[in-house]
Design a protein around this motif. Structure first.
Motif, PDB file in Angstrom:
ATOM      1  N   SER A  64       0.785  -1.305  -0.094  1.00 31.95           N
ATOM      2  CA  SER A  64      -0.105  -0.120   0.297  1.00 31.95           C
ATOM      3  C   SER A  64       0.964   1.293   0.029  1.00 31.95           C
ATOM      4  CB  SER A  64      -0.923  -0.011   1.309  1.00 31.95           C
ATOM      5  OG  SER A  64      -0.288   0.039   2.219  1.00 31.95           O
ATOM      6  N   GLN A  65       0.317   2.071  -0.529  1.00 29.97           N
ATOM      7  CA  GLN A  65       0.913   3.567  -0.554  1.00 29.97           C
ATOM      8  C   GLN A  65      -0.025   4.609   0.072  1.00 29.97           C
ATOM      9  OE1 GLN A  65       2.828   4.728  -4.288  1.00 29.97           O
ATOM     10  NE2 GLN A  65       2.547   6.711  -3.944  1.00 29.97           N
ATOM     11  N   ARG A  66       0.324   5.524   0.980  1.00 31.61           N
ATOM     12  CA  ARG A  66      -0.392   6.466   1.516  1.00 31.61           C
ATOM     13  C   ARG A  66      -0.357   7.952   0.693  1.00 31.61           C
ATOM     14  NH1 ARG A  66      -0.970   6.392   7.811  1.00 31.61           N
ATOM     15  NH2 ARG A  66      -0.863   4.225   8.134  1.00 31.61           N
ATOM     16  N   GLY A  67      -1.567   8.803   1.047  1.00 29.02           N
ATOM     17  CA  GLY A  67      -1.547   9.917   0.291  1.00 29.02           C
ATOM     18  C   GLY A  67      -2.494   9.967  -0.765  1.00 29.02           C
ATOM     19  N   ARG A  68      -2.668  11.101  -1.515  1.00 29.70           N
ATOM     20  CA  ARG A  68      -3.478  11.492  -2.479  1.00 29.70           C
ATOM     21  C   ARG A  68      -3.438  10.497  -3.465  1.00 29.70           C
ATOM     22  NH1 ARG A  68      -3.877  16.999  -5.898  1.00 29.70           N
ATOM     23  NH2 ARG A  68      -5.677  16.519  -6.846  1.00 29.70           N
ATOM     24  N   HIS A  69      -2.435  10.140  -3.980  1.00 26.92           N
ATOM     25  CA  HIS A  69      -2.308   8.917  -5.024  1.00 26.92           C
ATOM     26  C   HIS A  69      -2.007   7.515  -4.653  1.00 26.92           C
ATOM     27  CE1 HIS A  69      -2.751  12.512  -8.038  1.00 26.92           C
ATOM     28  NE2 HIS A  69      -1.601  13.193  -7.030  1.00 26.92           N
ATOM     29  N   GLY A  70      -2.437   7.418  -3.222  1.00 26.87           N
ATOM     30  CA  GLY A  70      -2.114   6.166  -2.624  1.00 26.87           C
ATOM     31  C   GLY A  70      -3.213   5.142  -3.219  1.00 26.87           C
ATOM     32  N   GLY A  71      -2.808   4.035  -2.479  1.00 29.84           N
ATOM     33  CA  GLY A  71      -3.800   2.725  -2.711  1.00 29.84           C
ATOM     34  C   GLY A  71      -3.103   1.574  -2.665  1.00 29.84           C
ATOM     35  N   TYR A  72      -3.530   0.543  -3.434  1.00 35.55           N
ATOM     36  CA  TYR A  72      -3.156  -0.802  -3.219  1.00 35.55           C
ATOM     37  C   TYR A  72      -2.545  -1.288  -4.631  1.00 35.55           C
ATOM     38  CZ  TYR A  72      -4.838  -1.021   1.634  1.00 35.55           C
ATOM     39  OH  TYR A  72      -4.982  -0.830   2.959  1.00 35.55           O
ATOM     40  N   ARG A  73      -1.420  -2.305  -4.524  1.00 42.21           N
ATOM     41  CA  ARG A  73      -1.109  -3.090  -5.623  1.00 42.21           C
ATOM     42  C   ARG A  73      -0.760  -4.502  -4.980  1.00 42.21           C
ATOM     43  NH1 ARG A  73       2.250  -2.162  -9.301  1.00 42.21           N
ATOM     44  NH2 ARG A  73       3.847  -3.516  -9.260  1.00 42.21           N
ATOM     45  N   LEU A  74      -0.494  -5.495  -5.994  1.00 41.36           N
ATOM     46  CA  LEU A  74      -0.116  -6.863  -5.537  1.00 41.36           C
ATOM     47  C   LEU A  74       1.358  -6.586  -5.049  1.00 41.36           C
ATOM     48  CD1 LEU A  74      -1.788  -9.018  -8.375  1.00 41.36           C
ATOM     49  CD2 LEU A  74      -2.688  -8.452  -6.051  1.00 41.36           C
ATOM     50  N   ALA A  75       1.748  -7.387  -3.980  1.00 42.27           N
ATOM     51  CA  ALA A  75       2.943  -7.670  -3.732  1.00 42.27           C
ATOM     52  C   ALA A  75       3.831  -8.379  -4.576  1.00 42.27           C
ATOM     53  CB  ALA A  75       3.026  -8.087  -2.211  1.00 42.27           C
ATOM     54  N   ARG A  76       3.410  -9.008  -5.342  1.00 45.58           N
ATOM     55  CA  ARG A  76       4.247 -10.236  -6.022  1.00 45.58           C
ATOM     56  C   ARG A  76       3.260 -10.132  -7.508  1.00 45.58           C
ATOM     57  NH1 ARG A  76       3.634 -14.052  -1.525  1.00 45.58           N
ATOM     58  NH2 ARG A  76       2.095 -15.215  -2.982  1.00 45.58           N
ATOM     59  N   PRO A  77       4.147 -10.438  -8.636  1.00 44.92           N
ATOM     60  CA  PRO A  77       3.308 -10.801  -9.909  1.00 44.92           C
ATOM     61  C   PRO A  77       2.000 -11.593  -9.746  1.00 44.92           C
ATOM     62  CG  PRO A  77       5.746 -10.834  -9.835  1.00 44.92           C
ATOM     63  CD  PRO A  77       5.330 -10.746  -8.721  1.00 44.92           C
ATOM     64  N   PRO A  78       1.047 -11.305 -10.433  1.00 43.70           N
ATOM     65  CA  PRO A  78       0.091 -12.117 -10.530  1.00 43.70           C
ATOM     66  C   PRO A  78       0.322 -13.595 -10.954  1.00 43.70           C
ATOM     67  CG  PRO A  78      -0.405 -10.238 -12.214  1.00 43.70           C
ATOM     68  CD  PRO A  78       1.060 -10.210 -11.372  1.00 43.70           C
ATOM     69  N   GLU A  79       1.202 -14.008 -11.591  1.00 40.72           N
ATOM     70  CA  GLU A  79       1.622 -15.325 -11.869  1.00 40.72           C
ATOM     71  C   GLU A  79       2.039 -15.995 -10.389  1.00 40.72           C
ATOM     72  OE1 GLU A  79       3.106 -12.699 -13.257  1.00 40.72           O
ATOM     73  OE2 GLU A  79       2.032 -12.705 -15.065  1.00 40.72           O
ATOM     74  N   ASN A  80       2.588 -15.140  -9.606  1.00 35.07           N
ATOM     75  CA  ASN A  80       2.988 -15.810  -8.359  1.00 35.07           C
ATOM     76  C   ASN A  80       1.938 -15.761  -7.155  1.00 35.07           C
ATOM     77  OD1 ASN A  80       5.243 -16.397  -9.756  1.00 35.07           O
ATOM     78  ND2 ASN A  80       6.327 -14.469  -9.143  1.00 35.07           N
ATOM     79  N   LEU A  81       0.803 -15.461  -7.410  1.00 33.57           N
ATOM     80  CA  LEU A  81      -0.598 -15.515  -6.300  1.00 33.57           C
ATOM     81  C   LEU A  81      -1.391 -16.542  -6.919  1.00 33.57           C
ATOM     82  CD1 LEU A  81      -0.311 -11.717  -5.371  1.00 33.57           C
ATOM     83  CD2 LEU A  81       0.244 -13.456  -4.067  1.00 33.57           C
ATOM     84  N   SER A  82      -1.758 -17.217  -5.861  1.00 36.47           N
ATOM     85  CA  SER A  82      -2.983 -18.272  -6.318  1.00 36.47           C
ATOM     86  C   SER A  82      -4.214 -17.789  -5.508  1.00 36.47           C
ATOM     87  CB  SER A  82      -2.547 -19.599  -5.970  1.00 36.47           C
ATOM     88  OG  SER A  82      -2.517 -19.870  -4.649  1.00 36.47           O
ATOM     89  N   VAL A  83      -5.350 -18.213  -6.105  1.00 38.20           N
ATOM     90  CA  VAL A  83      -6.665 -18.327  -5.380  1.00 38.20           C
ATOM     91  C   VAL A  83      -6.663 -18.713  -3.830  1.00 38.20           C
ATOM     92  CG1 VAL A  83      -8.887 -19.126  -5.610  1.00 38.20           C
ATOM     93  CG2 VAL A  83      -7.887 -18.214  -7.669  1.00 38.20           C
ATOM     94  N   GLY A  84      -5.701 -20.083  -3.873  1.00 41.55           N
ATOM     95  CA  GLY A  84      -5.594 -20.435  -2.859  1.00 41.55           C
ATOM     96  C   GLY A  84      -4.862 -19.734  -1.643  1.00 41.55           C
ATOM     97  N   ASP A  85      -4.001 -19.003  -2.218  1.00 46.48           N
ATOM     98  CA  ASP A  85      -3.144 -18.207  -1.096  1.00 46.48           C
ATOM     99  C   ASP A  85      -4.030 -17.162  -0.450  1.00 46.48           C
ATOM    100  OD1 ASP A  85      -0.687 -19.140  -2.046  1.00 46.48           O
ATOM    101  OD2 ASP A  85      -0.457 -17.456  -3.367  1.00 46.48           O
ATOM    102  N   ILE A  86      -5.055 -16.632  -1.443  1.00 44.84           N
ATOM    103  CA  ILE A  86      -6.023 -15.661  -0.842  1.00 44.84           C
ATOM    104  C   ILE A  86      -7.033 -16.142   0.016  1.00 44.84           C
ATOM    105  CG2 ILE A  86      -7.950 -13.660  -1.542  1.00 44.84           C
ATOM    106  CD1 ILE A  86      -5.732 -13.675  -4.204  1.00 44.84           C
ATOM    107  N   ILE A  87      -7.560 -17.114  -0.280  1.00 50.22           N
ATOM    108  CA  ILE A  87      -8.578 -17.733   0.552  1.00 50.22           C
ATOM    109  C   ILE A  87      -8.009 -18.034   1.940  1.00 50.22           C
ATOM    110  CG2 ILE A  87      -9.970 -19.860   0.653  1.00 50.22           C
ATOM    111  CD1 ILE A  87     -10.369 -20.001  -2.080  1.00 50.22           C
ATOM    112  N   ARG A  88      -6.784 -18.501   1.895  1.00 50.25           N
ATOM    113  CA  ARG A  88      -6.153 -19.010   3.121  1.00 50.25           C
ATOM    114  C   ARG A  88      -6.106 -17.953   4.066  1.00 50.25           C
ATOM    115  NH1 ARG A  88      -3.095 -21.974  -0.277  1.00 50.25           N
ATOM    116  NH2 ARG A  88      -3.289 -24.555   0.055  1.00 50.25           N
ATOM    117  N   VAL A  89      -5.623 -16.665   3.390  1.00 55.48           N
ATOM    118  CA  VAL A  89      -5.451 -15.534   4.338  1.00 55.48           C
ATOM    119  C   VAL A  89      -6.692 -14.911   4.886  1.00 55.48           C
ATOM    120  CG1 VAL A  89      -4.919 -13.003   4.067  1.00 55.48           C
ATOM    121  CG2 VAL A  89      -3.192 -14.647   3.238  1.00 55.48           C
TER     122      VAL A  89
END
Length: 157
Positions: A64-89
């Protein structure tokens, strides 16, 4: 009883998956995406989404990034994140019942011996099969699939 025990996938996990696929769509832009944009685009209540994204940031799946132009982005490339990773969290486990969880095992109240319980044996097999599939489904694949399905065939008669 937690919702994850009565439903295979909680609404919270569905929202998290939709938000992460949205972030996967925007990953190549190398910019952050504001919560309001994700909420509006994915039809997710913003306050609920804020809590979900915070949990995923704490787990290391998002930056995440704070501020006026802040927001969120994936910490790793989408090829390295699975549906299982998200469900477990978000839901804590992929197991259909707690005694079949590999990481958060809890014996059933009415079970005399978890080691010999045939219901647990069957649920472990189900959990393993589900984990195999969900861990192979990446956010990159989900993003590509969504894009291909959202563009209807374009032809002239």
């Amino acid at each position: 009883m937690p919702e994850s025990l009565t439903a295979m996938l909680t609404q919270r996990a569905k929202y998290a998956l939709r938000a992460c696929i949205h972030l996967a769509d925007r990953f190549e832009d190398a910019t952050t995406v504001q919560i309001g944009e994700i909420a509006a685009s994915e039809n997710i209540p913003a306050k609920f989404l804020e809590a979900i994204l915070l949990d995923m940031r704490k787990a290391g799946l998002l930056q995440s990034q704070r501020g006026r132009h802040g927001g969120y982005r994936l910490a790793r490339p989408p090829e390295n994140l699975s549906v299982g990773d998200i469900i477990r969290v978000i839901d804590g486990t992929l197991a259909p019942i707690r005694c079949a969880s590999r990481l958060k095992f809890e014996p059933c109240e009415d079970c005399e011996d978890a080691a010999t319980c045939v219901i647990r044996w069957a649920m472990l097999k189900a959990r393993d099969a589900m984990a195999t599939v969900l861990d192979r489904c990446t956010l990159a694949e989900a993003s590509r699939r969504r894009r291909s399905l959202s563009h209807p065939l374009d032809f002239v008669i």
